[in-house]
Design a protein around this motif. Structure first.
Motif, PDB file in Angstrom:
ATOM      1  N   ARG A  15      32.748  70.156  35.694  1.00 27.43           N
ATOM      2  CA  ARG A  15      33.015  70.944  37.039  1.00 27.43           C
ATOM      3  C   ARG A  15      33.570  72.097  36.843  1.00 27.43           C
ATOM      4  O   ARG A  15      33.292  72.914  37.716  1.00 27.43           O
ATOM      5  N   VAL A  16      34.399  72.347  35.854  1.00 25.12           N
ATOM      6  CA  VAL A  16      34.737  74.053  35.634  1.00 25.12           C
ATOM      7  C   VAL A  16      33.355  74.820  35.611  1.00 25.12           C
ATOM      8  O   VAL A  16      33.258  75.887  36.133  1.00 25.12           O
ATOM      9  N   SER A  17      32.682  74.187  34.589  1.00 20.53           N
ATOM     10  CA  SER A  17      31.227  74.772  34.446  1.00 20.53           C
ATOM     11  C   SER A  17      30.436  75.208  35.701  1.00 20.53           C
ATOM     12  O   SER A  17      29.771  76.295  36.027  1.00 20.53           O
ATOM     13  N   ARG A  18      30.540  74.178  36.767  1.00 15.75           N
ATOM     14  CA  ARG A  18      29.757  74.422  37.943  1.00 15.75           C
ATOM     15  C   ARG A  18      30.529  75.384  38.957  1.00 15.75           C
ATOM     16  O   ARG A  18      29.868  76.049  39.703  1.00 15.75           O
ATOM     17  N   ALA A  19      31.706  75.904  38.630  1.00 15.84           N
ATOM     18  CA  ALA A  19      32.358  76.993  39.383  1.00 15.84           C
ATOM     19  C   ALA A  19      32.214  78.154  38.827  1.00 15.84           C
ATOM     20  O   ALA A  19      32.791  79.087  39.168  1.00 15.84           O
ATOM     21  N   ARG A  20      31.433  78.282  37.676  1.00 14.00           N
ATOM     22  CA  ARG A  20      31.488  79.629  37.050  1.00 14.00           C
ATOM     23  C   ARG A  20      30.684  80.631  38.111  1.00 14.00           C
ATOM     24  O   ARG A  20      29.591  80.289  38.394  1.00 14.00           O
ATOM     25  N   PRO A  21      31.109  81.668  37.896  1.00 11.34           N
ATOM     26  CA  PRO A  21      30.338  82.752  38.816  1.00 11.34           C
ATOM     27  C   PRO A  21      29.415  83.544  38.249  1.00 11.34           C
ATOM     28  O   PRO A  21      29.050  82.935  36.958  1.00 11.34           O
ATOM     29  N   PRO A  22      28.696  84.260  38.721  1.00  8.64           N
ATOM     30  CA  PRO A  22      27.440  84.692  38.259  1.00  8.64           C
ATOM     31  C   PRO A  22      27.564  85.609  36.867  1.00  8.64           C
ATOM     32  O   PRO A  22      28.687  86.026  36.765  1.00  8.64           O
ATOM     33  N   GLU A  23      26.577  85.379  36.008  1.00  5.43           N
ATOM     34  CA  GLU A  23      26.767  86.224  34.889  1.00  5.43           C
ATOM     35  C   GLU A  23      26.103  87.560  35.300  1.00  5.43           C
ATOM     36  O   GLU A  23      25.084  87.503  35.925  1.00  5.43           O
ATOM     37  N   ILE A  24      26.293  88.586  34.383  1.00  4.91           N
ATOM     38  CA  ILE A  24      25.825  89.773  34.482  1.00  4.91           C
ATOM     39  C   ILE A  24      24.458  89.692  33.334  1.00  4.91           C
ATOM     40  O   ILE A  24      24.769  89.562  32.262  1.00  4.91           O
ATOM     41  N   GLN A  25      23.573  90.244  33.888  1.00  6.81           N
ATOM     42  CA  GLN A  25      22.310  90.242  33.004  1.00  6.81           C
ATOM     43  C   GLN A  25      21.574  91.668  33.170  1.00  6.81           C
ATOM     44  O   GLN A  25      21.445  91.962  34.206  1.00  6.81           O
TER      45      GLN A  25
ATOM     46  N   MET B  45      29.538  67.468  27.295  1.00  6.32           N
ATOM     47  CA  MET B  45      30.608  68.107  27.956  1.00  6.32           C
ATOM     48  C   MET B  45      31.011  67.014  28.967  1.00  6.32           C
ATOM     49  O   MET B  45      30.628  66.406  29.470  1.00  6.32           O
ATOM     50  N   ASN B  46      32.518  67.150  29.096  1.00 10.20           N
ATOM     51  CA  ASN B  46      33.207  65.866  29.991  1.00 10.20           C
ATOM     52  C   ASN B  46      33.120  66.392  31.246  1.00 10.20           C
ATOM     53  O   ASN B  46      32.742  67.456  31.606  1.00 10.20           O
TER      54      ASN B  46
ATOM     55  N   ASP C 199      35.191  66.744  33.599  1.00  9.90           N
ATOM     56  CA  ASP C 199      36.159  68.006  34.191  1.00  9.90           C
ATOM     57  C   ASP C 199      35.640  69.346  33.823  1.00  9.90           C
ATOM     58  O   ASP C 199      35.747  70.277  34.265  1.00  9.90           O
ATOM     59  N   LEU C 200      35.160  69.578  32.372  1.00 12.77           N
ATOM     60  CA  LEU C 200      34.565  70.470  31.922  1.00 12.77           C
ATOM     61  C   LEU C 200      33.375  71.010  32.810  1.00 12.77           C
ATOM     62  O   LEU C 200      33.011  72.186  32.723  1.00 12.77           O
TER      63      LEU C 200
END
Lengths: 163, 185
Positions: free
Chosen positions: A7-17, A1-2, A4-5
Protein backbone atom coordinates in the motif's frame (compact mmCIF):
# COMPACT_ATOMS: atom_id res chain seq x y z
CA UNK A 1 5.97 -7.58 0.01
CA UNK A 2 3.31 -7.39 2.70
CA UNK A 3 -0.04 -5.69 2.17
CA UNK A 4 0.87 -2.63 4.21
CA UNK A 5 4.15 -2.15 2.36
CA UNK A 6 2.39 -2.77 -0.94
CA UNK A 7 0.00 0.00 0.00
CA UNK A 8 2.91 2.34 0.77
CA UNK A 9 4.36 1.40 -2.59
CA UNK A 10 1.12 2.27 -4.37
CA UNK A 11 1.29 5.77 -2.82
CA UNK A 12 4.70 6.32 -4.32
CA UNK A 13 5.08 9.61 -6.21
CA UNK A 14 6.43 9.61 -9.76
CA UNK A 15 10.11 8.85 -10.26
CA UNK A 16 12.47 11.17 -12.08
CA UNK A 17 13.81 9.54 -15.23
CA UNK A 18 16.25 10.82 -17.81
CA UNK A 19 17.48 13.75 -15.72
CA UNK A 20 21.08 12.48 -15.47
CA UNK A 21 21.33 12.49 -19.27
CA UNK A 22 19.64 15.89 -19.65
CA UNK A 23 21.50 19.18 -20.14
CA UNK A 24 20.79 20.04 -16.51
CA UNK A 25 22.08 16.69 -15.27
CA UNK A 26 25.17 16.99 -17.44
CA UNK A 27 25.84 20.47 -16.04
CA UNK A 28 25.64 19.12 -12.48
CA UNK A 29 27.98 16.25 -13.36
CA UNK A 30 30.44 18.69 -14.97
CA UNK A 31 30.37 20.71 -11.75
CA UNK A 32 31.14 17.59 -9.72
CA UNK A 33 33.98 16.65 -12.07
CA UNK A 34 35.44 20.15 -11.77
CA UNK A 35 35.28 19.82 -7.99
CA UNK A 36 37.08 16.47 -8.09
CA UNK A 37 39.97 18.04 -9.99
CA UNK A 38 40.59 20.53 -7.18
CA UNK A 39 42.81 19.66 -4.21
CA UNK A 40 41.08 17.98 -1.26
CA UNK A 41 39.53 20.28 1.40
CA UNK A 42 42.36 19.55 3.83
CA UNK A 43 44.93 20.59 1.27
CA UNK A 44 42.96 23.70 0.38
CA UNK A 45 42.75 24.60 4.05
CA UNK A 46 46.49 24.03 4.26
CA UNK A 47 47.01 26.68 1.57
CA UNK A 48 44.60 29.10 3.22
CA UNK A 49 46.30 28.50 6.53
CA UNK A 50 49.71 29.19 5.02
CA UNK A 51 48.45 32.53 3.75
CA UNK A 52 46.91 33.40 7.11
CA UNK A 53 50.00 32.27 8.99
CA UNK A 54 52.13 34.37 6.67
CA UNK A 55 49.99 37.39 7.44
CA UNK A 56 50.33 36.68 11.15
CA UNK A 57 54.09 36.58 10.81
CA UNK A 58 54.13 39.74 8.72
CA UNK A 59 52.14 41.68 11.30
CA UNK A 60 54.12 40.27 14.17
CA UNK A 61 51.07 38.87 15.94
CA UNK A 62 52.48 35.34 15.91
CA UNK A 63 55.73 36.55 17.31
CA UNK A 64 53.96 38.35 20.14
CA UNK A 65 52.05 35.18 21.02
CA UNK A 66 55.25 33.16 21.27
CA UNK A 67 57.23 35.80 23.09
CA UNK A 68 54.55 36.36 25.69
CA UNK A 69 53.68 32.69 26.11
CA UNK A 70 49.99 33.26 25.41
CA UNK A 71 47.59 30.28 25.32
CA UNK A 72 47.16 28.22 22.17
CA UNK A 73 46.01 30.24 19.11
CA UNK A 74 45.76 33.56 20.95
CA UNK A 75 46.50 36.27 18.41
CA UNK A 76 46.31 33.75 15.57
CA UNK A 77 43.58 34.77 13.10
CA UNK A 78 43.37 31.21 11.78
CA UNK A 79 42.05 30.15 15.20
CA UNK A 80 44.42 27.19 15.13
CA UNK A 81 44.48 24.04 13.03
CA UNK A 82 44.83 20.28 13.39
CA UNK A 83 47.48 18.38 11.42
CA UNK A 84 46.99 14.85 10.12
CA UNK A 85 50.64 13.90 10.61
CA UNK A 86 53.73 15.19 12.36
CA UNK A 87 55.36 16.68 9.29
CA UNK A 88 56.20 20.15 8.04
CA UNK A 89 53.85 19.85 5.07
CA UNK A 90 51.06 17.95 6.83
CA UNK A 91 47.45 18.25 5.70
CA UNK A 92 45.72 20.71 8.00
CA UNK A 93 42.08 20.99 8.90
CA UNK A 94 39.93 22.96 11.29
CA UNK A 95 38.05 20.99 13.95
CA UNK A 96 34.30 21.27 14.45
CA UNK A 97 34.68 22.80 17.88
CA UNK A 98 36.62 25.78 19.13
CA UNK A 99 39.95 25.09 20.75
CA UNK A 100 39.94 24.99 24.51
CA UNK A 101 43.05 26.99 25.46
CA UNK A 102 43.55 24.69 28.44
CA UNK A 103 43.31 21.50 26.33
CA UNK A 104 43.66 22.34 22.63
CA UNK A 105 44.29 18.72 21.60
CA UNK A 106 40.74 17.80 22.66
CA UNK A 107 39.16 19.59 19.68
CA UNK A 108 41.42 17.72 17.23
CA UNK A 109 40.86 14.35 18.92
CA UNK A 110 37.08 14.72 18.91
CA UNK A 111 36.84 15.92 15.29
CA UNK A 112 39.49 13.54 13.97
CA UNK A 113 37.28 11.22 11.92
CA UNK A 114 35.24 14.11 10.54
CA UNK A 115 38.39 15.90 9.42
CA UNK A 116 40.49 13.03 8.15
CA UNK A 117 38.17 10.05 7.76
CA UNK A 118 38.59 6.55 9.10
CA UNK A 119 41.75 5.84 7.09
CA UNK A 120 44.03 7.66 9.53
CA UNK A 121 43.76 6.29 13.08
CA UNK A 122 43.21 8.89 15.75
CA UNK A 123 46.53 9.57 17.52
CA UNK A 124 46.92 8.70 21.16
CA UNK A 125 48.74 11.95 21.96
CA UNK A 126 49.28 15.36 20.44
CA UNK A 127 51.65 18.30 20.67
CA UNK A 128 51.08 22.02 19.99
CA UNK A 129 53.69 23.54 17.69
CA UNK A 130 54.09 26.67 15.63
CA UNK A 131 53.63 26.00 11.94
CA UNK A 132 57.16 25.61 10.51
CA UNK A 133 58.64 26.77 7.23
CA UNK A 134 58.38 29.99 5.30
CA UNK A 135 54.89 30.75 6.60
CA UNK A 136 55.74 29.96 10.19
CA UNK A 137 53.81 31.27 13.14
CA UNK A 138 50.34 29.71 13.12
CA UNK A 139 49.12 27.45 15.92
CA UNK A 140 48.88 23.78 15.01
CA UNK A 141 48.09 20.63 16.95
CA UNK A 142 50.16 17.73 15.57
CA UNK A 143 50.09 14.02 16.44
CA UNK A 144 52.97 13.44 18.86
CA UNK A 145 53.73 10.13 17.13
CA UNK A 146 56.80 8.49 18.70
CA UNK A 147 57.81 11.50 20.76
CA UNK A 148 57.13 11.82 24.46
CA UNK A 149 58.49 15.34 24.65
CA UNK A 150 56.80 18.30 22.89
CA UNK A 151 60.06 20.13 22.24
CA UNK A 152 61.55 17.09 20.52
CA UNK A 153 58.39 16.44 18.50
CA UNK A 154 58.19 20.05 17.28
CA UNK A 155 61.93 20.14 16.61
CA UNK A 156 61.56 17.07 14.37
CA UNK A 157 59.59 19.21 11.89
CA UNK A 158 61.72 22.32 12.29
CA UNK A 159 59.32 23.96 14.70
CA UNK A 160 59.00 24.87 18.33
CA UNK A 161 56.31 24.09 20.88
CA UNK A 162 53.61 26.51 21.90
CA UNK A 163 54.01 27.21 25.59
CA UNK B 1 48.89 9.64 -30.71
CA UNK B 2 45.38 10.32 -29.46
CA UNK B 3 43.82 13.31 -31.13
CA UNK B 4 40.39 14.61 -30.22
CA UNK B 5 40.33 12.91 -26.83
CA UNK B 6 40.35 14.83 -23.62
CA UNK B 7 43.00 13.53 -21.25
CA UNK B 8 41.40 12.65 -17.93
CA UNK B 9 42.45 10.94 -14.77
CA UNK B 10 41.29 7.32 -15.13
CA UNK B 11 38.75 7.34 -12.30
CA UNK B 12 36.54 10.02 -13.77
CA UNK B 13 34.92 7.37 -15.94
CA UNK B 14 33.94 5.54 -12.77
CA UNK B 15 32.31 8.67 -11.38
CA UNK B 16 30.45 9.37 -14.62
CA UNK B 17 29.11 5.82 -14.70
CA UNK B 18 28.05 6.06 -11.05
CA UNK B 19 26.24 9.30 -11.86
CA UNK B 20 24.62 7.88 -15.00
CA UNK B 21 23.31 4.85 -13.15
CA UNK B 22 22.17 6.42 -9.89
CA UNK B 23 21.68 10.19 -10.22
CA UNK B 24 18.02 9.90 -11.24
CA UNK B 25 17.21 7.71 -8.24
CA UNK B 26 19.10 9.93 -5.80
CA UNK B 27 17.44 13.03 -7.26
CA UNK B 28 14.02 11.39 -6.93
CA UNK B 29 14.77 10.65 -3.28
CA UNK B 30 15.86 14.24 -2.68
CA UNK B 31 13.02 15.87 -4.63
CA UNK B 32 10.56 14.08 -2.36
CA UNK B 33 12.17 15.99 0.49
CA UNK B 34 13.15 19.40 -0.81
CA UNK B 35 12.94 21.85 -3.69
CA UNK B 36 14.62 21.19 -7.03
CA UNK B 37 17.50 23.62 -6.54
CA UNK B 38 18.43 22.29 -3.11
CA UNK B 39 18.05 18.72 -4.36
CA UNK B 40 20.57 19.40 -7.12
CA UNK B 41 23.02 21.01 -4.69
CA UNK B 42 22.76 18.06 -2.31
CA UNK B 43 23.07 15.59 -5.17
CA UNK B 44 26.24 17.30 -6.41
CA UNK B 45 27.73 17.16 -2.92
CA UNK B 46 26.72 13.51 -2.58
CA UNK B 47 28.61 12.52 -5.73
CA UNK B 48 31.57 14.69 -4.77
CA UNK B 49 31.75 12.80 -1.47
CA UNK B 50 31.49 9.53 -3.39
CA UNK B 51 34.51 10.60 -5.40
CA UNK B 52 36.52 11.61 -2.36
CA UNK B 53 35.63 8.38 -0.57
CA UNK B 54 35.62 6.12 -3.59
CA UNK B 55 37.39 3.35 -1.74
CA UNK B 56 34.42 3.24 0.67
CA UNK B 57 31.76 3.03 -2.06
CA UNK B 58 30.49 -0.56 -2.19
CA UNK B 59 29.98 -2.54 -5.38
CA UNK B 60 26.24 -2.06 -4.89
CA UNK B 61 26.32 1.67 -4.12
CA UNK B 62 22.61 2.49 -3.95
CA UNK B 63 22.12 2.30 -0.19
CA UNK B 64 25.43 4.06 0.41
CA UNK B 65 24.45 6.95 -1.88
CA UNK B 66 21.04 7.32 -0.22
CA UNK B 67 22.76 7.34 3.16
CA UNK B 68 25.19 10.09 2.13
CA UNK B 69 22.37 12.10 0.51
CA UNK B 70 20.30 11.81 3.70
CA UNK B 71 23.13 13.10 5.85
CA UNK B 72 24.07 15.93 3.49
CA UNK B 73 20.43 17.02 3.29
CA UNK B 74 20.07 16.80 7.08
CA UNK B 75 23.12 19.03 7.51
CA UNK B 76 21.74 21.43 4.95
CA UNK B 77 18.40 21.54 6.73
CA UNK B 78 20.02 22.08 10.10
CA UNK B 79 21.90 25.03 8.67
CA UNK B 80 18.64 26.37 7.23
CA UNK B 81 16.67 25.66 10.42
CA UNK B 82 14.08 23.64 8.52
CA UNK B 83 12.71 20.16 8.99
CA UNK B 84 12.00 17.38 6.53
CA UNK B 85 8.36 16.87 5.72
CA UNK B 86 8.36 14.42 2.86
CA UNK B 87 4.81 13.17 3.05
CA UNK B 88 3.38 16.59 3.84
CA UNK B 89 4.99 17.78 0.63
CA UNK B 90 3.24 15.03 -1.27
CA UNK B 91 -0.10 15.88 0.32
CA UNK B 92 0.14 19.58 -0.40
CA UNK B 93 1.56 19.35 -3.91
CA UNK B 94 -1.71 17.86 -5.21
CA UNK B 95 0.04 14.93 -6.79
CA UNK B 96 -2.79 12.58 -5.99
CA UNK B 97 -5.77 13.92 -7.77
CA UNK B 98 -7.88 11.22 -9.34
CA UNK B 99 -6.44 10.24 -12.69
CA UNK B 100 -6.42 7.24 -14.95
CA UNK B 101 -6.14 4.85 -12.05
CA UNK B 102 -9.54 5.83 -10.71
CA UNK B 103 -10.98 7.58 -7.74
CA UNK B 104 -10.78 4.60 -5.38
CA UNK B 105 -7.05 4.30 -5.94
CA UNK B 106 -6.63 8.03 -5.45
CA UNK B 107 -8.52 7.84 -2.15
CA UNK B 108 -6.41 4.92 -1.01
CA UNK B 109 -3.20 6.79 -1.84
CA UNK B 110 -4.42 9.86 -0.01
CA UNK B 111 -5.35 7.80 3.06
CA UNK B 112 -1.98 6.04 3.00
CA UNK B 113 -0.16 9.36 2.83
CA UNK B 114 -2.22 10.71 5.72
CA UNK B 115 -1.33 7.63 7.76
CA UNK B 116 2.35 8.02 6.87
CA UNK B 117 2.22 11.69 7.78
CA UNK B 118 0.97 10.75 11.25
CA UNK B 119 3.95 8.47 11.94
CA UNK B 120 7.24 9.52 13.46
CA UNK B 121 10.01 10.48 11.06
CA UNK B 122 12.10 7.34 11.79
CA UNK B 123 9.07 5.09 11.16
CA UNK B 124 8.22 6.89 7.95
CA UNK B 125 11.79 6.77 6.73
CA UNK B 126 12.15 3.03 7.11
CA UNK B 127 8.81 2.43 5.37
CA UNK B 128 9.62 4.74 2.46
CA UNK B 129 13.07 3.30 1.86
CA UNK B 130 11.40 -0.04 1.31
CA UNK B 131 8.04 0.97 -0.16
CA UNK B 132 9.03 3.91 -2.35
CA UNK B 133 12.64 3.31 -3.29
CA UNK B 134 12.63 -0.50 -3.41
CA UNK B 135 15.81 -0.84 -1.39
CA UNK B 136 16.75 -4.32 -0.25
CA UNK B 137 17.23 -4.89 3.47
CA UNK B 138 21.01 -4.59 3.03
CA UNK B 139 20.71 -1.36 1.04
CA UNK B 140 18.20 0.19 3.44
CA UNK B 141 20.35 -0.73 6.44
CA UNK B 142 23.30 0.93 4.72
CA UNK B 143 21.26 4.05 3.97
CA UNK B 144 20.20 4.27 7.62
CA UNK B 145 23.65 3.44 8.95
CA UNK B 146 22.44 0.48 11.00
CA UNK B 147 22.71 -3.31 10.93
CA UNK B 148 20.28 -5.40 8.89
CA UNK B 149 18.94 -6.85 12.14
CA UNK B 150 18.25 -3.37 13.50
CA UNK B 151 16.64 -2.40 10.21
CA UNK B 152 14.37 -5.48 10.32
CA UNK B 153 13.25 -4.59 13.85
CA UNK B 154 12.62 -0.97 12.87
CA UNK B 155 10.64 -2.03 9.81
CA UNK B 156 8.55 -4.48 11.83
CA UNK B 157 7.65 -1.81 14.39
CA UNK B 158 6.99 0.81 11.73
CA UNK B 159 4.67 -1.54 9.83
CA UNK B 160 2.77 -2.27 13.01
CA UNK B 161 2.28 1.44 13.67
CA UNK B 162 1.31 2.03 10.04
CA UNK B 163 -1.37 -0.66 10.25
CA UNK B 164 -2.72 0.97 13.40
CA UNK B 165 -2.74 4.35 11.67
CA UNK B 166 -4.47 2.97 8.59
CA UNK B 167 -7.12 1.16 10.57
CA UNK B 168 -9.41 4.14 11.32
CA UNK B 169 -9.49 5.09 7.67
CA UNK B 170 -9.79 1.69 6.04
CA UNK B 171 -13.21 0.77 4.59
CA UNK B 172 -15.91 1.38 7.17
CA UNK B 173 -13.77 3.93 9.00
CA UNK B 174 -14.00 7.66 9.31
CA UNK B 175 -14.08 9.85 6.23
CA UNK B 176 -12.64 12.79 8.12
CA UNK B 177 -9.66 14.34 6.47
CA UNK B 178 -10.38 12.96 3.02
CA UNK B 179 -10.06 15.35 0.10
CA UNK B 180 -12.84 17.78 -0.72
CA UNK B 181 -13.52 16.22 -4.11
CA UNK B 182 -14.60 13.04 -2.36
CA UNK B 183 -16.88 14.48 0.32
CA UNK B 184 -18.57 16.75 -2.22
CA UNK B 185 -19.44 13.94 -4.60
Amino acid sequence: MNDDLRRVSRARPPEIQGWAASDEGRAVLDGVLRETRRPSPAKRRNRIFAIVAGAVLATGAGGVAVANGLPFSDGDPSGGMCARTLSADADLSQPNEKFDPADPAKACAESWTVMFGDGTPRPASFVACRHPGEDAGGSVIYPAERFADAAAACASIGSRPIP
Amino acid sequence: MLLGFRTRPPDEGWLEELFRQHADAVLTFLRHRTDHETAQDVLAETFTIAWRRKTDVPADPRGWLYGVARRVLANHRRSQGRTEAVVERMLTENRFEPGDSGIEDAIERHDTLRALAGLSEPDREVLLLTGWYDLTAAQAAQALGCSQAAYAVRLHRARKRLRAALNPITPGGSLAGRPAWETNS
